[in-house]
Every structure is written in C-alpha cells, then in structure tokens.
Design an enzyme around this catalytic site. Structure first.
Site, PDB file in Angstrom:
ATOM      1  N   TRP A  10       0.818  -1.222   0.000  1.00 48.74           N
ATOM      2  CA  TRP A  10       0.000   0.000   0.000  1.00 48.74           C
ATOM      3  C   TRP A  10       0.847   1.265   0.000  1.00 48.74           C
ATOM      4  O   TRP A  10       0.303   2.376  -0.004  1.00 48.74           O
ATOM      5  CB  TRP A  10      -0.983  -0.018   1.191  1.00 48.74           C
ATOM      6  CG  TRP A  10      -1.988  -1.138   1.100  1.00 48.74           C
ATOM      7  CD1 TRP A  10      -2.178  -1.981   0.029  1.00 48.74           C
ATOM      8  CD2 TRP A  10      -2.937  -1.551   2.087  1.00 48.74           C
ATOM      9  NE1 TRP A  10      -3.181  -2.880   0.293  1.00 48.74           N
ATOM     10  CE2 TRP A  10      -3.677  -2.643   1.560  1.00 48.74           C
ATOM     11  CE3 TRP A  10      -3.246  -1.116   3.378  1.00 48.74           C
ATOM     12  CZ2 TRP A  10      -4.698  -3.298   2.264  1.00 48.74           C
ATOM     13  CZ3 TRP A  10      -4.258  -1.764   4.083  1.00 48.74           C
ATOM     14  CH2 TRP A  10      -4.984  -2.840   3.527  1.00 48.74           C
ATOM     15  N   LYS A  11       2.155   1.112   0.047  1.00 49.09           N
ATOM     16  CA  LYS A  11       3.082   2.248  -0.017  1.00 49.09           C
ATOM     17  C   LYS A  11       2.646   3.376   0.949  1.00 49.09           C
ATOM     18  O   LYS A  11       2.085   3.089   1.993  1.00 49.09           O
ATOM     19  CB  LYS A  11       3.200   2.750  -1.461  1.00 49.09           C
ATOM     20  CG  LYS A  11       3.523   1.613  -2.437  1.00 49.09           C
ATOM     21  CD  LYS A  11       3.927   2.079  -3.782  1.00 49.09           C
ATOM     22  CE  LYS A  11       4.160   0.875  -4.678  1.00 49.09           C
ATOM     23  NZ  LYS A  11       4.643   1.230  -5.994  1.00 49.09           N
ATOM     24  N   GLU A  97      11.736   1.285  -4.991  1.00 54.25           N
ATOM     25  CA  GLU A  97      11.598   2.682  -4.542  1.00 54.25           C
ATOM     26  C   GLU A  97      12.569   2.972  -3.400  1.00 54.25           C
ATOM     27  O   GLU A  97      13.107   4.069  -3.292  1.00 54.25           O
ATOM     28  CB  GLU A  97      10.138   2.952  -4.135  1.00 54.25           C
ATOM     29  CG  GLU A  97       9.249   3.040  -5.364  1.00 54.25           C
ATOM     30  CD  GLU A  97       7.801   2.696  -5.140  1.00 54.25           C
ATOM     31  OE1 GLU A  97       7.351   2.616  -3.982  1.00 54.25           O
ATOM     32  OE2 GLU A  97       7.097   2.496  -6.154  1.00 54.25           O
ATOM     33  N   GLU A 167      10.544  -7.651  -9.758  1.00 56.86           N
ATOM     34  CA  GLU A 167       9.804  -6.453 -10.144  1.00 56.86           C
ATOM     35  C   GLU A 167      10.664  -5.599 -11.080  1.00 56.86           C
ATOM     36  O   GLU A 167      11.470  -4.778 -10.607  1.00 56.86           O
ATOM     37  CB  GLU A 167       9.445  -5.629  -8.910  1.00 56.86           C
ATOM     38  CG  GLU A 167       8.596  -6.362  -7.905  1.00 56.86           C
ATOM     39  CD  GLU A 167       7.811  -5.405  -7.032  1.00 56.86           C
ATOM     40  OE1 GLU A 167       6.594  -5.462  -7.068  1.00 56.86           O
ATOM     41  OE2 GLU A 167       8.444  -4.580  -6.346  1.00 56.86           O
ATOM     42  N   SER A 213       2.631  -3.415 -12.368  1.00 57.35           N
ATOM     43  CA  SER A 213       1.374  -3.125 -13.077  1.00 57.35           C
ATOM     44  C   SER A 213       0.493  -4.352 -13.273  1.00 57.35           C
ATOM     45  O   SER A 213      -0.139  -4.505 -14.320  1.00 57.35           O
ATOM     46  CB  SER A 213       1.668  -2.439 -14.414  1.00 57.35           C
ATOM     47  OG  SER A 213       2.355  -1.225 -14.197  1.00 57.35           O
ATOM     48  N   GLY A 234       0.976  -3.176  -6.412  1.00 58.27           N
ATOM     49  CA  GLY A 234       1.006  -1.811  -5.879  1.00 58.27           C
ATOM     50  C   GLY A 234      -0.333  -1.129  -6.101  1.00 58.27           C
ATOM     51  O   GLY A 234      -1.280  -1.307  -5.338  1.00 58.27           O
ATOM     52  N   GLY A 235      -0.446  -0.356  -7.166  1.00 59.54           N
ATOM     53  CA  GLY A 235      -1.629   0.466  -7.441  1.00 59.54           C
ATOM     54  C   GLY A 235      -2.945  -0.286  -7.313  1.00 59.54           C
ATOM     55  O   GLY A 235      -3.882   0.190  -6.659  1.00 59.54           O
TER      56      GLY A 235
HETATM   57  C1  PEP Z   1       5.125  -2.312  -6.512  1.00 59.32           C
HETATM   58  O1  PEP Z   1       5.341  -1.167  -6.177  1.00 59.32           O
HETATM   59  O2  PEP Z   1       5.617  -3.261  -5.877  1.00 59.32           O
HETATM   60  C2  PEP Z   1       4.271  -2.545  -7.667  1.00 59.32           C
HETATM   61  C3  PEP Z   1       4.279  -3.714  -8.231  1.00 59.32           C
HETATM   62  O3  PEP Z   1       3.513  -1.476  -8.088  1.00 59.32           O
HETATM   63  P1  PEP Z   1       2.434  -1.469  -9.293  1.00 59.32           P
HETATM   64  O4  PEP Z   1       1.597  -2.703  -9.157  1.00 59.32           O
HETATM   65  O5  PEP Z   1       1.646  -0.210  -9.082  1.00 59.32           O
HETATM   66  O6  PEP Z   1       3.219  -1.457 -10.565  1.00 59.32           O
END
Ligand code: PEP
Length: 251
Positions: A10-11, A97, A167, A213, A234-235
C-alpha cells in the site's frame, strides 16, 4: 505444489480511517476459503490496527521496510523487534523505490535480510532490472547480481522464510506490464540461479512473485505461467475490488 501468494503493497497511501475501510472491504470480498495466501502491507502507522482487524482472517500483515540495526540512535527508523512486538513477522525488503529514492544498496539490503533472519521473520525480497538494463540485454546479469549480493550469504534453511518478488523497475507504477513470456523467462532463470547455489529442493519450494502493473485483467495470464507463484501488487491493491479480483485470478 507451491502455494500461490498475492501481496498488496500500500506504499505511502491510506490514513488510519482509509486503511480500516480498505481492510473491512477486503474482509467482505476475499473468500475465507481462498487457498491463495494473501498479504497486505500498510504504512507503519497502520500496522497495529491492521493486525488487530485481521487477527482471525486469512490475510497476513507485512511491513514495507525496517532498519537493519537492533535499535539505537536512528531517528525515524523502525526495528525488527518493534515490528514483532505488534505481531508483524513479515517484511518487504529491497523494493526498487527504497533502492532508488532512499539509496538502499545491495549491501544494506543484505544486512536487513540478515536481521530479519536472525529474528525469524519472513522476507519478501524485491529486485529487478531497470529499463536500460533490459534494452542493453543485460537484465539477467543485473538480477543475478542482486540475488547474489542480497541473499547468497544465507543458509539453505533460511529460504523457508524468503519470498522473492521479481519487479522490473520499468513496469512498476507505469502501466507497462512485462509480457507473460518475459516474466516466465526471468522466473525460470531466477529459479535456476537459486538451484545452482542452493540445490533443487530450495529452488523448487521457493515462491517467486511478479510485480509491475498487475491488474485484474492481466493477472490470470501472468499467474498461469509455470514459475510465477503470484504477485506483489502496488496500485491495484489500493482498491478492494481490484485486489480481490487479482486474488481470485491466482487459483
Ligand atoms: C510495486 O510497487 O511493488 C508494484 C508492483 O507497483 P504497481 O503494481 O503499481 O506497478
């Protein structure tokens, strides 16, 4: 057979009330008999309440980071034993990140992994190449180095508490997903790198998640690949319906 895992990062999103809302929606939407392991990683300030809300629910709680030291003069940091004292025993380490914005090197991440192992915590170890590495066809080298420098100081037995999350940086938060074929190629390569160092049993039992994504409409195809054991999301994890649909895709 490896268990499928879907983890939501959830960052720095969701305040206390929003976190509680999202958790309540997930409790409604995620079937209690799901065979997929589900993990959510709220911000530090919302971890304790997440643990309380999810105590009797089949959703585990992870932290997004922790410091490698046991304690001391590290203003703003959180230690392994602090996490464990509120019932958090899983931690995401090495997220791109943190590597890019907070200057976490392979060596810092390796120290964090060691601390987690010392505390018998579980680690979701993130790694992956940047766009330039992919364009230069150097991506396998980069990933092998990240694995070697971040994890190869561990004993084989430690891998019972390691989950890998491949990732590719160019696919995180960009809407650009690696194709299922690109993901399978990398995951098979990663498993082979682990097999060469730690043997067949460790490699075959190790969960390798894909992150970048992942959405409800691409999850099933990605998770259907032989070496893809689920995803780090993530999102799409910030919306309960999307996350539940991704969990459902990880049959
Ligand atoms: C993440 O930050 O680990 C990630 C996979 O983000 P997203 O799904 O938004 O690309």
């Amino acid at each position: 057979m490896r268990t499928k895992i879907v983890a939501g990062n959830w960052k720095m999103h969701k305040n206390a009330e929003e976190t509680e809302d999202l958790i309540n929606q997930l409790i409604e939407l995620v079937p209690s008999e799901s065979t997929t392991r589900i993990i959510v990683a709220p911000t530090f300030t919302n971890l304790a309440s997440a643990v309380d809300h999810l105590e009797f629910i089949n959703i585990d709680v992870a932290a997004q980071n922790m410091h490698q030291a046991e304690g001391g003069a590290y203003t703003g940091e959180i230690s392994a034993s602090m996490l464990q004292s509120i019932g958090v025993n899983t931690v995401i380490l090495g997220h791109s990140e943190r590597r890019a914005m907070f200057h976490e090197t392979d060596s810092i991440i390796a120290d964090k992994v060691s601390t987690a192992m010392k505390h018998e915590m579980e680690v979701i170890f993130c790694f992956g190449e940047e766009l330039k590495d992919r364009q230069d066809h150097n991506y396998k080298n980069i990933v092998e180095h990240q694995l070697r420098d971040g994890l190869f100081h561990l004993e084989a037995s430690d891998f019972a508490r390691i989950i890998l999350a491949y990732e590719p940086v160019w696919a995180i938060g960009t809407g650009e997903t690696a194709s299922p074929e690109q993901v399978q190629e990398m995951h098979a390569f990663i498993r082979e790198v682990i097999r060469q160092k730690y043997g067949r049993d460790v490699a075959e039992n190790l969960a390798i998640l894909y992150g970048g994504s992942v959405k409800p409409d691409n999850a099933e195809e990605l998770f259907g690949k032989e070496d893809v054991d689920g995803g780090l999301i993530g999102g799409a994890a910030l919306d309960a319906k999307s996350f539940a649909a991704i969990v459902a895709a990880a049959k």
